[in-house]
Scaffold this active site. Structure first.
Site, PDB file in Angstrom:
ATOM      1  N   LEU A  13       0.855  -1.188   0.000  1.00 54.52           N
ATOM      2  CA  LEU A  13       0.000   0.000   0.000  1.00 54.52           C
ATOM      3  C   LEU A  13       0.893   1.241   0.000  1.00 54.52           C
ATOM      4  O   LEU A  13       1.649   1.475   0.941  1.00 54.52           O
ATOM      5  CB  LEU A  13      -0.930   0.005   1.218  1.00 54.52           C
ATOM      6  CG  LEU A  13      -1.801  -1.244   1.385  1.00 54.52           C
ATOM      7  CD1 LEU A  13      -2.862  -1.007   2.460  1.00 54.52           C
ATOM      8  CD2 LEU A  13      -2.459  -1.659   0.073  1.00 54.52           C
ATOM      9  N   ARG A  20       1.787  15.167   6.415  1.00 54.77           N
ATOM     10  CA  ARG A  20       2.635  15.640   7.520  1.00 54.77           C
ATOM     11  C   ARG A  20       4.110  15.725   7.137  1.00 54.77           C
ATOM     12  O   ARG A  20       4.912  16.305   7.879  1.00 54.77           O
ATOM     13  CB  ARG A  20       2.443  14.758   8.755  1.00 54.77           C
ATOM     14  CG  ARG A  20       1.195  15.177   9.551  1.00 54.77           C
ATOM     15  CD  ARG A  20       0.734  14.096  10.483  1.00 54.77           C
ATOM     16  NE  ARG A  20       1.752  13.713  11.436  1.00 54.77           N
ATOM     17  CZ  ARG A  20       1.721  12.579  12.135  1.00 54.77           C
ATOM     18  NH1 ARG A  20       0.735  11.711  11.948  1.00 54.77           N
ATOM     19  NH2 ARG A  20       2.679  12.290  12.975  1.00 54.77           N
ATOM     20  N   THR A  86      -7.810   0.709   4.682  1.00 53.69           N
ATOM     21  CA  THR A  86      -6.751  -0.236   4.284  1.00 53.69           C
ATOM     22  C   THR A  86      -7.295  -1.445   3.514  1.00 53.69           C
ATOM     23  O   THR A  86      -6.655  -1.916   2.575  1.00 53.69           O
ATOM     24  CB  THR A  86      -5.942  -0.698   5.518  1.00 53.69           C
ATOM     25  OG1 THR A  86      -6.834  -0.950   6.607  1.00 53.69           O
ATOM     26  CG2 THR A  86      -4.948   0.343   5.963  1.00 53.69           C
ATOM     27  N   GLY A 146      -3.960  -0.418  16.552  1.00 57.40           N
ATOM     28  CA  GLY A 146      -4.985  -1.440  16.745  1.00 57.40           C
ATOM     29  C   GLY A 146      -4.503  -2.423  17.810  1.00 57.40           C
ATOM     30  O   GLY A 146      -3.350  -2.835  17.801  1.00 57.40           O
ATOM     31  N   ARG A 321      33.365  11.206  -6.681  1.00 54.95           N
ATOM     32  CA  ARG A 321      32.035  11.302  -7.303  1.00 54.95           C
ATOM     33  C   ARG A 321      31.841  10.130  -8.268  1.00 54.95           C
ATOM     34  O   ARG A 321      32.758   9.358  -8.527  1.00 54.95           O
ATOM     35  CB  ARG A 321      31.917  12.656  -7.999  1.00 54.95           C
ATOM     36  CG  ARG A 321      31.864  13.810  -6.983  1.00 54.95           C
ATOM     37  CD  ARG A 321      31.972  15.160  -7.660  1.00 54.95           C
ATOM     38  NE  ARG A 321      31.025  15.283  -8.743  1.00 54.95           N
ATOM     39  CZ  ARG A 321      31.170  16.133  -9.776  1.00 54.95           C
ATOM     40  NH1 ARG A 321      32.230  16.918  -9.846  1.00 54.95           N
ATOM     41  NH2 ARG A 321      30.266  16.176 -10.719  1.00 54.95           N
ATOM     42  N   LYS A 339      36.084  12.668 -10.363  1.00 50.75           N
ATOM     43  CA  LYS A 339      34.810  12.294 -10.981  1.00 50.75           C
ATOM     44  C   LYS A 339      35.075  11.583 -12.292  1.00 50.75           C
ATOM     45  O   LYS A 339      35.865  12.079 -13.104  1.00 50.75           O
ATOM     46  CB  LYS A 339      33.985  13.562 -11.255  1.00 50.75           C
ATOM     47  CG  LYS A 339      32.639  13.254 -11.856  1.00 50.75           C
ATOM     48  CD  LYS A 339      32.170  14.276 -12.888  1.00 50.75           C
ATOM     49  CE  LYS A 339      32.898  14.159 -14.202  1.00 50.75           C
ATOM     50  NZ  LYS A 339      32.328  14.960 -15.289  1.00 50.75           N
ATOM     51  N   TYR A 375      35.670  20.881 -19.158  1.00 50.23           N
ATOM     52  CA  TYR A 375      34.337  21.357 -19.545  1.00 50.23           C
ATOM     53  C   TYR A 375      34.456  22.744 -20.141  1.00 50.23           C
ATOM     54  O   TYR A 375      35.114  23.622 -19.567  1.00 50.23           O
ATOM     55  CB  TYR A 375      33.475  21.385 -18.277  1.00 50.23           C
ATOM     56  CG  TYR A 375      32.023  21.722 -18.478  1.00 50.23           C
ATOM     57  CD1 TYR A 375      31.270  21.102 -19.469  1.00 50.23           C
ATOM     58  CD2 TYR A 375      31.399  22.667 -17.662  1.00 50.23           C
ATOM     59  CE1 TYR A 375      29.925  21.398 -19.628  1.00 50.23           C
ATOM     60  CE2 TYR A 375      30.062  22.964 -17.812  1.00 50.23           C
ATOM     61  CZ  TYR A 375      29.322  22.329 -18.796  1.00 50.23           C
ATOM     62  OH  TYR A 375      28.001  22.627 -18.950  1.00 50.23           O
TER      63      TYR A 375
END
Ligand code: UD1
Ligand code: MG
Length: 451
Positions: A13, A20, A86, A146, A321, A339, A375
């Site tokens: 489920l 919240r 449920t 319960g 990385r 990296k 880069y």
């Protein structure tokens, strides 16, 4: 038939709104140990022998569907259009429930700490003929849960807190929420659930009384409270993280890893540390890290998607990385970021360096302050550094570029053209020297001071 040979449908489920959490993201996609809560539940169910898995999601939750399929490509997805309880949520998967299954497990996507063994234990009484098995726990504070109503060791019913009498509320043995149902009865039991209770919901818990009324047996499986810890807000998410970290740390230490200060080391669900690895205090392992035997990870390092071979040393203050591969006995020192780069055996990158999209040959030495300029604002380019090459401190290597085997790059160079093997490349202004200049300068400066 034992549990391991019985077919098992798992229904998770995952339709919870999670208001919240105060998040844009659905609750079950929040992560502990770098995996979504839903991912933890699906992985544990698969480990417990689920042969088919259905996930019940809320309307318009393609993101939850995507995550479920990422972990289990053949998961069945069902949508619960309205939150009516449920049992109603479970019946959203009616189509698959109608199939033939020996066991049916119902799990919650926001309860990520259940262990594989516990799901397996929940199934056991089904093989002995029980119709329903309830996951039970002794609650430190039973409010809201319960209560399990038992007489002479027989489970008669589960009473939701809101519907319970004072005497029933004194019971501390509670329903963890998860359940197992015998496959031949599951749909029949669920279809008999009504909504005549204080919330007007279809309660899954009613199947206990329904089964008893049919002359069937309901069993319980008692588990530690920790395992049924449900997450409804960020504080409960942090508590789940704390518990899962404790488990992960214990498991790596049991396998022969030294964690000098375990409470300061953060692991991912998939972190793999070999025997005799030493991890100093304050290290964070993001997802996808493998450290082979005997390697040392020094303090304050942050690693993700990286592989560290035997005998290598990383840190302190290193950042690895994704795609970083550190070869055997290689060394990555302080303030180094790596990296998508391979370091060959025995290569050294000891201080203040960025290596991105690079490969470094065995025994090469990368001086302090070396930067691969990988880069240009649009594309990434590679830097290849040959075996035994020596890169002088504070050099910029402008990719795409290759530095041949055994070549030297002089300190402070900006290297824009590839360097053949065994040569020296200098890419810096020539030094100018003026002897006695300072004496002259000081005399002139003194004479003019304050005028
Ligand atoms: C449930 C149990 C309670 C148990 C407690 C343990 C029932 C009726 N009660 O209560 O006995 O002690 O868990 O934590 O089962 N959900 C849906 N659709 C719905 C309603 C719920 O998908 O229409 C999902 C929720 O997202 C959640 C789970 O089912 O993951 C449980 O629902 P929740 O409302 O939290 O039930 P509780 O009141 O906590
Ligand atoms: Mg709940």
């Amino acid at each position: 038939m034992t549990s391991s040979t019985r077919s098992c449908l798992a229904i998770v489920l995952a339709a919870g709104e999670g208001t919240r959490m105060k998040s844009e993201k659905p609750k079950v996609l929040h992560e502990v140990a770098n995996r979504s809560m839903l991912g933890h539940v699906l992985a544990a169910l698969t480990g417990a022998g689920a042969t088919q898995t259905a996930v019940v999601i809320g309307p318009d939750r393609e993101d939850v569907e995507k995550e479920a399929r990422k972990i289990l490509p053949n998961a069945q997805i069902f949508v619960q259009r309205e939150r009516l309880g449920t049992a109603h949520a479970v019946l959203s998967a009616r189509e698959t429930l109608a199939g033939t299954h020996d066991d049916v497990i119902i799990a919650f996507g926001d309860t990520p700490l259940i262990r594989t063994e516990t799901f397996a234990k929940l199934r056991e009484p089904l093989a002995e003929g029980a119709a329903v098995v309830v996951m039970a726990f002794e609650a430190r504070n039973p409010h809201g849960y319960g209560r399990l109503i038992q007489v002479d060791g027989q489970l008669l019913a589960i009473r939701e807190h809101k519907d319970a009498t004072e005497a029933e509320r004194a019971i501390t043995l509670c329903n963890g929420g998860l359940m197992a149902l015998r496959g031949d009865l599951a749909l029949k039991l669920l279809e008999k659930v009504g909504n005549d209770n204080s919330k007007g919901e279809y309660y899954l818990t009613d199947v206990v009384e329904i089964a008893r009324a049919l002359g069937e047996r309901a069993a319980i499986a008692v588990v530690p409270e920790e395992e049924v810890h449900g997450v409804n807000d960020r504080a409960q998410l942090a508590a789940a993280e704390r518990m899962i970290q404790e488990r992960l740390r214990e498991a790596v230490m049991a396998s022969g890893v030294t964690l000098v200060a375990p409470e300061t080391v953060f692991l991912s669900h998939d972190t793999r540390l070999g025997q005799d690895v030493i991890v100093e205090p304050h290290v964070v392992f993001g997802p996808g890290v493998i450290v082979e035997s005997g390697a040392v990870v020094h303090s304050f390092s942050h690693l993700e998607g990286a592989r560290i071979a035997s005998g290598a040393g990383v840190g302190p203050f290193a950042r690895l990385r994704p795609g970083a591969a550190i070869g055997p006995k290689a060394k990555v020192g302080n303030f180094v970021e790596i990296k998508n780069a391979d370091l060959g055996p025995g290569a050294k990158v000891s201080h203040l360096t960025y290596l991105g999209d690079a490969s470094v040959g065995a025994e090469a030495n990368i001086g302090a302050g070396t930067i691969t300029c990988n880069y240009d604002g649009y594309n990434k380019y590679r830097t290849e550094i040959g075996e035994g090459a020596f890169i002088g401190s504070n050099s910029s290597l402008v990719a795409p570029i290759s530095i041949g085997k055994g070549a030297f790059v002089g300190s402070g160079s900006v290297i824009t053209d590839s360097v053949p093997a065994d040569s020296l490349a200098l890419g810096r202004g020539r030094q100018i020297l003026k002897e006695g200049w300072a004496v002259d300068f000081r005399a002139k400066a003194k004479a003019t001071k304050g005028k």
